[in-house]
Motif scaffolding. Structure first.
Motif, short mmCIF file in Angstrom:
data_model
loop_
_atom_site.label_atom_id
_atom_site.label_comp_id
_atom_site.label_asym_id
_atom_site.label_seq_id
_atom_site.Cartn_x
_atom_site.Cartn_y
_atom_site.Cartn_z
N THR A 1 -2.44 5.93 12.52
CA THR A 1 -3.54 5.68 11.58
C THR A 1 -3.07 4.87 10.37
O THR A 1 -3.82 4.07 9.81
CB THR A 1 -4.16 7.00 11.12
OG1 THR A 1 -4.61 7.74 12.25
CG2 THR A 1 -5.33 6.78 10.19
N ALA A 2 -1.81 5.06 9.97
CA ALA A 2 -1.28 4.34 8.82
C ALA A 2 -1.27 2.83 9.02
O ALA A 2 -1.23 2.08 8.04
CB ALA A 2 0.14 4.82 8.49
N ASN A 3 -1.32 2.36 10.26
CA ASN A 3 -1.45 0.92 10.49
C ASN A 3 -2.70 0.38 9.82
O ASN A 3 -2.72 -0.77 9.36
CB ASN A 3 -1.55 0.63 11.99
CG ASN A 3 -0.20 0.59 12.67
OD1 ASN A 3 0.54 -0.38 12.57
ND2 ASN A 3 0.13 1.66 13.38
N ILE A 4 -3.76 1.20 9.76
CA ILE A 4 -5.08 0.75 9.31
C ILE A 4 -5.35 1.16 7.86
O ILE A 4 -5.88 0.37 7.07
CB ILE A 4 -6.19 1.34 10.22
CG1 ILE A 4 -5.79 1.22 11.70
CG2 ILE A 4 -7.53 0.68 9.93
CD1 ILE A 4 -5.42 -0.17 12.16
N VAL A 5 -4.99 2.40 7.50
CA VAL A 5 -5.23 2.90 6.13
C VAL A 5 -3.91 3.43 5.56
O VAL A 5 -3.76 4.63 5.32
CB VAL A 5 -6.33 3.98 6.12
CG1 VAL A 5 -7.70 3.35 6.29
CG2 VAL A 5 -6.11 5.04 7.20
N ALA B 1 -0.34 7.55 2.92
CA ALA B 1 0.75 7.78 1.95
C ALA B 1 0.32 8.79 0.89
O ALA B 1 1.10 9.68 0.52
CB ALA B 1 1.15 6.45 1.30
N GLU B 2 -0.92 8.68 0.42
CA GLU B 2 -1.41 9.61 -0.60
C GLU B 2 -1.59 11.01 -0.04
O GLU B 2 -1.34 12.01 -0.73
CB GLU B 2 -2.71 9.08 -1.21
CG GLU B 2 -2.51 7.86 -2.08
CD GLU B 2 -3.81 7.32 -2.66
OE1 GLU B 2 -4.90 7.76 -2.21
OE2 GLU B 2 -3.72 6.45 -3.56
N MET B 3 -2.01 11.10 1.22
CA MET B 3 -2.16 12.41 1.85
C MET B 3 -0.81 13.12 1.93
O MET B 3 -0.69 14.31 1.58
CB MET B 3 -2.76 12.26 3.25
CG MET B 3 -3.13 13.58 3.90
SD MET B 3 -3.79 13.38 5.57
CE MET B 3 -2.27 13.36 6.51
N HIS C 1 -8.82 8.69 12.81
CA HIS C 1 -7.79 9.38 13.63
C HIS C 1 -8.21 9.41 15.09
O HIS C 1 -7.40 9.14 15.99
CB HIS C 1 -7.63 10.83 13.17
CG HIS C 1 -6.97 11.02 11.84
ND1 HIS C 1 -5.99 10.19 11.34
CD2 HIS C 1 -7.14 12.00 10.90
CE1 HIS C 1 -5.60 10.63 10.16
NE2 HIS C 1 -6.28 11.73 9.88
N HIS C 2 -9.46 9.78 15.33
CA HIS C 2 -9.93 9.96 16.71
C HIS C 2 -10.23 8.61 17.39
O HIS C 2 -9.89 8.42 18.56
CB HIS C 2 -11.16 10.86 16.72
CG HIS C 2 -10.88 12.24 16.21
ND1 HIS C 2 -10.05 13.12 16.88
CD2 HIS C 2 -11.29 12.89 15.09
CE1 HIS C 2 -9.96 14.26 16.21
NE2 HIS C 2 -10.71 14.15 15.11
N ASN D 1 0.80 -1.22 0.00
CA ASN D 1 0.00 0.00 0.00
C ASN D 1 0.83 1.28 0.00
O ASN D 1 0.32 2.36 0.28
CB ASN D 1 -0.96 -0.02 1.19
CG ASN D 1 -2.14 -0.95 0.94
OD1 ASN D 1 -3.08 -0.60 0.25
ND2 ASN D 1 -2.07 -2.15 1.51
N LYS D 2 2.11 1.14 -0.34
CA LYS D 2 2.99 2.29 -0.62
C LYS D 2 3.33 3.14 0.59
O LYS D 2 3.61 4.34 0.47
CB LYS D 2 2.41 3.17 -1.73
CG LYS D 2 2.00 2.42 -2.98
CD LYS D 2 3.16 1.67 -3.60
CE LYS D 2 2.74 0.96 -4.88
NZ LYS D 2 3.84 0.13 -5.45
#
Length: 293
Positions: free
Chosen positions: A206-210, A215-217, A240-241, A34-35
């Motif tokens: 959050t990157a653990n999940i999405v 990465a795109e953000m 995030h929350h 997922n880059k």
């Protein structure tokens, strides 16, 4: 160096509380596919506080071996004892890591001069680049911008993970450090704003999940497409929350378990599984986002 989305990777554990290296590989492959731009291994989210030294080093070594050079790996090597932080750094120097993340010593509340001496000792113990990590919400002690600027003079200290969530603090630091000093957000909820203010990336829970979205953000922000950055951030804002309604890494582990990336959400004591109400909040968001059924 060290720009974009770096995941603060969880350390998977089986039902007996042992590190699950098969699930560790599954998590890493999820990020490569997922880059994700890089991995932070055995930081706070990786439960560094409850992994003994040998296990800590073994998890980092396995991470480096599984990644096999495809993306950078930064090893957490923080401790509230300078001798322990130096020891960990020295132990992992030869593992093939790309750098170290070292947190402000926690609990003992060092003075600013003590922080300088601590981090200089860590940086002197390695030829690898070192990122400072300021997270006063966990450590109590707060590393001030002037201290960061003093440490930025050390040739091995290349950047800062700032988890204060304070954009004014970022601006104060920017005014004092060289332009090539890396500034990474350690607060997912304010990471988009951090990037818009000139930050270089994020070390993200959050990157653990999405991972793809994070990465795109970051990529959008680094390309000065802040409209896209804000749009992506808004699309994952609930996550995030929700990932912090109980102390990290309780909720990200539960999410990865529900997504069937890990077989267990087990944590090391004194951390335990989330309360039923917390599970419900997160599970509803996972369903809403199409991450689970």
């Amino acid at each position: 160096m060290f720009k974009g989305s770096y995941v603060a990777l969880v350390t998977p554990m089986d039902e007996q509380g042992n590190v699950d290296y098969q699930d560790l590989e599954a998590c890493i492959e999820f990020h490569v596919e997922n880059k994700t731009d890089g991995i932070v291994s055995v930081g706070t989210t990786g439960e560094s506080a409850t992994l003994p030294f040998k296990e800590h080093v073994d998890v980092v070594k396995s991470t480096v071996d599984i990644v096999a050079g495809r993306i950078p790996v930064i090893a957490g090597s923080g401790a509230n004892s300078t001798s322990e932080a130096v020891f960990l750094t020295e132990q992992m120097e030869a593992l093939g890591v790309d750098g170290f993340l070292s947190v402000v010593p926690y609990y003992n509340k060092p003075q600013q001069a003590g922080m300088v001496a601590h981090f200089e000792a860590v940086a002197d113990a390695t030829s690898k680049p070192v990122l400072l990590y300021n997270v006063p919400g966990r450590t109590v002690a707060d590393m001030l911008p002037a201290t960061v600027a003093q440490l930025a003079k050390h040739p091995n200290i290349v950047g800062l993970k700032d988890a204060t969530g304070d954009i004014q603090r970022l601006k104060q630091t920017q005014a004092l450090v060289p332009d090539d000093f890396v500034l990474l957000s350690g607060d997912d909820g304010s990471s988009c704003e951090f990037l818009e203010a000139g930050g270089h990336g994020v070390i993200s829970v959050t990157a653990n999940i999405v991972p793809k979205a994070m990465a795109e953000m970051c990529k959008s922000a680094l390309n000065n497409d802040f409209e896209a950055c804000r749009r992506i951030d808004a699309s994952i804002e609930k996550l995030h929350h929700a990932l912090f309604i109980e102390p990290n890494p309780v909720m990200p582990k539960w999410a990865l378990y529900k997504m069937q990336i890990m077989k267990s959400a087990m944590l090391r004591l004194p951390m335990v599984l989330p309360e039923l109400a917390s599970k419900k909040v997160l599970e509803d968001i996972l369903i809403e986002y199409g991450l689970t059924k």
